[in-house]
Scaffold this active site. Sequence first.
Site, PDB file in Angstrom:
ATOM      1  CE1 TYR A  78      -3.302  -2.787   0.105  1.00 41.30           C
ATOM      2  CE2 TYR A  78      -3.834  -2.203   2.355  1.00 41.30           C
ATOM      3  CZ  TYR A  78      -4.061  -2.976   1.231  1.00 41.30           C
ATOM      4  OH  TYR A  78      -5.055  -3.930   1.239  1.00 41.30           O
ATOM      5  CB  SER A 102      -6.185 -11.613   0.822  1.00 37.50           C
ATOM      6  OG  SER A 102      -6.972 -10.616   0.219  1.00 37.50           O
ATOM      7  CD1 TRP A 149     -10.708  -7.667   0.570  1.00 33.33           C
ATOM      8  CD2 TRP A 149     -11.291  -5.969  -0.753  1.00 33.33           C
ATOM      9  NE1 TRP A 149     -10.510  -8.045  -0.736  1.00 33.33           N
ATOM     10  CE2 TRP A 149     -10.857  -7.030  -1.577  1.00 33.33           C
ATOM     11  CE3 TRP A 149     -11.703  -4.784  -1.367  1.00 33.33           C
ATOM     12  CZ2 TRP A 149     -10.817  -6.958  -2.966  1.00 33.33           C
ATOM     13  CZ3 TRP A 149     -11.673  -4.702  -2.763  1.00 33.33           C
ATOM     14  CH2 TRP A 149     -11.234  -5.777  -3.544  1.00 33.33           C
ATOM     15  CB  SER A 150     -14.531  -2.813  -0.626  1.00 32.91           C
ATOM     16  OG  SER A 150     -13.307  -2.250  -1.004  1.00 32.91           O
TER      17      SER A 150
HETATM   18  N1  LIG Z   1      -7.142  -7.843   0.394  1.00 33.67           N
HETATM   19  C1  LIG Z   1      -7.365  -7.037  -0.600  1.00 33.67           C
HETATM   20  O1  LIG Z   1      -7.108  -7.344  -1.763  1.00 33.67           O
HETATM   21  C2  LIG Z   1      -7.936  -5.686  -0.288  1.00 33.67           C
HETATM   22  C3  LIG Z   1      -8.375  -4.839  -1.331  1.00 33.67           C
HETATM   23  C4  LIG Z   1      -8.923  -3.620  -0.983  1.00 33.67           C
HETATM   24  C5  LIG Z   1      -9.012  -3.248   0.356  1.00 33.67           C
HETATM   25  N2  LIG Z   1      -8.553  -4.076   1.336  1.00 33.67           N
HETATM   26  C6  LIG Z   1      -8.608  -3.705   2.767  1.00 33.67           C
HETATM   27  O2  LIG Z   1      -9.904  -3.279   3.115  1.00 33.67           O
HETATM   28  C7  LIG Z   1      -9.850  -1.953   3.622  1.00 33.67           C
HETATM   29  C8  LIG Z   1     -11.108  -1.242   3.312  1.00 33.67           C
HETATM   30  O3  LIG Z   1     -11.286  -1.125   1.905  1.00 33.67           O
HETATM   31  P1  LIG Z   1     -11.973   0.171   1.331  1.00 33.67           P
HETATM   32  O4  LIG Z   1     -11.191   1.381   1.759  1.00 33.67           O
HETATM   33  O5  LIG Z   1     -12.231  -0.017  -0.113  1.00 33.67           O
HETATM   34  O6  LIG Z   1     -13.351   0.113   2.174  1.00 33.67           O
HETATM   35  P2  LIG Z   1     -14.709   0.880   2.244  1.00 33.67           P
HETATM   36  O7  LIG Z   1     -14.953   0.994   3.709  1.00 33.67           O
HETATM   37  O8  LIG Z   1     -15.719   0.189   1.401  1.00 33.67           O
HETATM   38  O9  LIG Z   1     -14.460   2.322   1.611  1.00 33.67           O
HETATM   39  C9  LIG Z   1     -13.725   3.273   2.321  1.00 33.67           C
HETATM   40  C10 LIG Z   1     -13.835   4.647   1.708  1.00 33.67           C
HETATM   41  O10 LIG Z   1     -15.206   5.046   1.613  1.00 33.67           O
HETATM   42  C11 LIG Z   1     -15.367   6.400   2.057  1.00 33.67           C
HETATM   43  N3  LIG Z   1     -16.143   6.351   3.317  1.00 33.67           N
HETATM   44  C12 LIG Z   1     -15.947   5.513   4.370  1.00 33.67           C
HETATM   45  N4  LIG Z   1     -16.849   5.742   5.338  1.00 33.67           N
HETATM   46  C13 LIG Z   1     -17.636   6.738   4.892  1.00 33.67           C
HETATM   47  C14 LIG Z   1     -18.753   7.406   5.455  1.00 33.67           C
HETATM   48  N5  LIG Z   1     -19.221   7.074   6.647  1.00 33.67           N
HETATM   49  N6  LIG Z   1     -19.340   8.389   4.724  1.00 33.67           N
HETATM   50  C15 LIG Z   1     -18.872   8.725   3.494  1.00 33.67           C
HETATM   51  N7  LIG Z   1     -17.809   8.129   2.913  1.00 33.67           N
HETATM   52  C16 LIG Z   1     -17.187   7.126   3.609  1.00 33.67           C
HETATM   53  C17 LIG Z   1     -13.947   6.933   2.304  1.00 33.67           C
HETATM   54  O11 LIG Z   1     -13.416   7.461   1.085  1.00 33.67           O
HETATM   55  P3  LIG Z   1     -13.574   9.007   0.646  1.00 33.67           P
HETATM   56  O12 LIG Z   1     -13.782   9.833   1.887  1.00 33.67           O
HETATM   57  O13 LIG Z   1     -12.271   9.290  -0.038  1.00 33.67           O
HETATM   58  O14 LIG Z   1     -14.716   9.020  -0.314  1.00 33.67           O
HETATM   59  C18 LIG Z   1     -13.179   5.661   2.626  1.00 33.67           C
HETATM   60  O15 LIG Z   1     -11.782   5.750   2.385  1.00 33.67           O
HETATM   61  C19 LIG Z   1      -8.569  -1.383   3.010  1.00 33.67           C
HETATM   62  O16 LIG Z   1      -8.062  -0.287   3.706  1.00 33.67           O
HETATM   63  C20 LIG Z   1      -7.668  -2.580   3.095  1.00 33.67           C
HETATM   64  O17 LIG Z   1      -7.173  -2.714   4.408  1.00 33.67           O
HETATM   65  C21 LIG Z   1      -8.036  -5.278   1.017  1.00 33.67           C
END
Ligand SMILES: NC(=O)c1ccc[n+]([C@@H]2O[C@H](COP(=O)([O-])OP(=O)(O)OC[C@H]3O[C@@H](n4cnc5c(N)ncnc54)[C@H](OP(=O)(O)O)[C@@H]3O)[C@@H](O)[C@H]2O)c1
Length: 332
Positions: free
Chosen positions: A54, A151, A205-206
């Site tokens: 990352y 993962s 995730w996500s």
């Molecule tokens: N293993 C893998 O291949 C893999 C791949 C992807 C992720 N991951 C892991 O999963 C974690 C989470 O993934 P993700 O960041 O895509 O998750 P997510 O929680 O679906 O999206 C997070 C993003 O959504 C927005 N957000 C979050 N809460 C909010 C709220 N209450 N109101 C409005 N906007 C909000 C923010 O971006 P903005 O404020 O910029 O809009 C935030 O950075 C990653 O950090 C990583 O640790 C793993």
Amino acid sequence: MEYRHLGKSGLKVSEIAYGNWITHGSQVEEEAAVACVRAALDEGITTFDTADVYAGGRAEEVLGRALEGVRRESVEICTKVYWPTGPRPNNAGLSRKHVIETVHTSLRSLRTDYIDLFQAHRYDHETPVEETMRAFDDLVRAGKVLYVGVSEWRAEEIASALRAADDLGLDRIVSNQPQYNMLWRVIEAEVVPLCEKEGLGQIVWSPIAQGVLTGKYTPGAAPPENSRATDPSGSSFMRRLLRDEVLTAVQGLRPIAEEAGLSMAQLAVAWTLQNPNVSAAIVGATRPEQVRENAKAAGVRLDAGLMSRIDEVLGGLVERDPARTASPPSRP
Ligand SMILES: NC(=O)c1ccc[n+]([C@@H]2O[C@H](COP(=O)([O-])OP(=O)(O)OC[C@H]3O[C@@H](n4cnc5c(N)ncnc54)[C@H](OP(=O)(O)O)[C@@H]3O)[C@@H](O)[C@H]2O)c1
């Protein structure tokens, strides 16, 4: 906060975990990153997820600095190995060489003596799974890693790792980290049933579909300022989600969230936690307010009627094909 076992292992993780992909070391300044980690700790979040790749290694460094001074026993630090950390042939994948070298770099970056959960970020078709499981086991024996997981592995890949561990008497993987949210349910058909049977938990995730399930992106309108969709690196991962038909359907979830007394982000995170095989939902955040809002999804129970109304609203937009879980055919 509520805590769940990671699969049937003895390790407990917070239902809401905090991850720093896209954000730490890239989209947000260090001050905001530290504020998010502080907010997470205040909310009872103990599980933190990052990866060696990352932000080119900076995300682990930022997390390491943000957690300085926090009692090591009070948090679970999860990181990963697989994607390239450099240009050379052995700078990627799950060979013994790259696995061991990456752990040493991660330990330095994270400023810690051990990693709680070390995960194979994808399946490596160029390394025998026995070699990786043996290297993982060596790290557990050496005390550098406490638990191992994977993962985005397919059911048959997970089964091969379990077989290798059982045949060779090695430590078993305890978790899988897949994408999982209302719109992306590809683990339900094969991965979840296998993991339930074998005692692995999902740390997903996500859960908010990168912000899309908050409803803040509306069809036909420009994305809100400073959102992930406006970030050059972040937006490249969001194309499939930012289609008008998806954004229109998501607006249909608003009355359901209101009725449940939840924000849309909370509804999305709580939805993933209704699956009993999910040990934790890893949320991302660019601001501490988001962390605080999302953390409140812990412990929420959604009734069956509400769950089926969500399905009706999203209809054919939900992806369920298990074949959509795929690691690169050769090392990147
Ligand atoms: N293993 C893998 O291949 C893999 C791949 C992807 C992720 N991951 C892991 O999963 C974690 C989470 O993934 P993700 O960041 O895509 O998750 P997510 O929680 O679906 O999206 C997070 C993003 O959504 C927005 N957000 C979050 N809460 C909010 C709220 N209450 N109101 C409005 N906007 C909000 C923010 O971006 P903005 O404020 O910029 O809009 C935030 O950075 C990653 O950090 C990583 O640790 C793993």
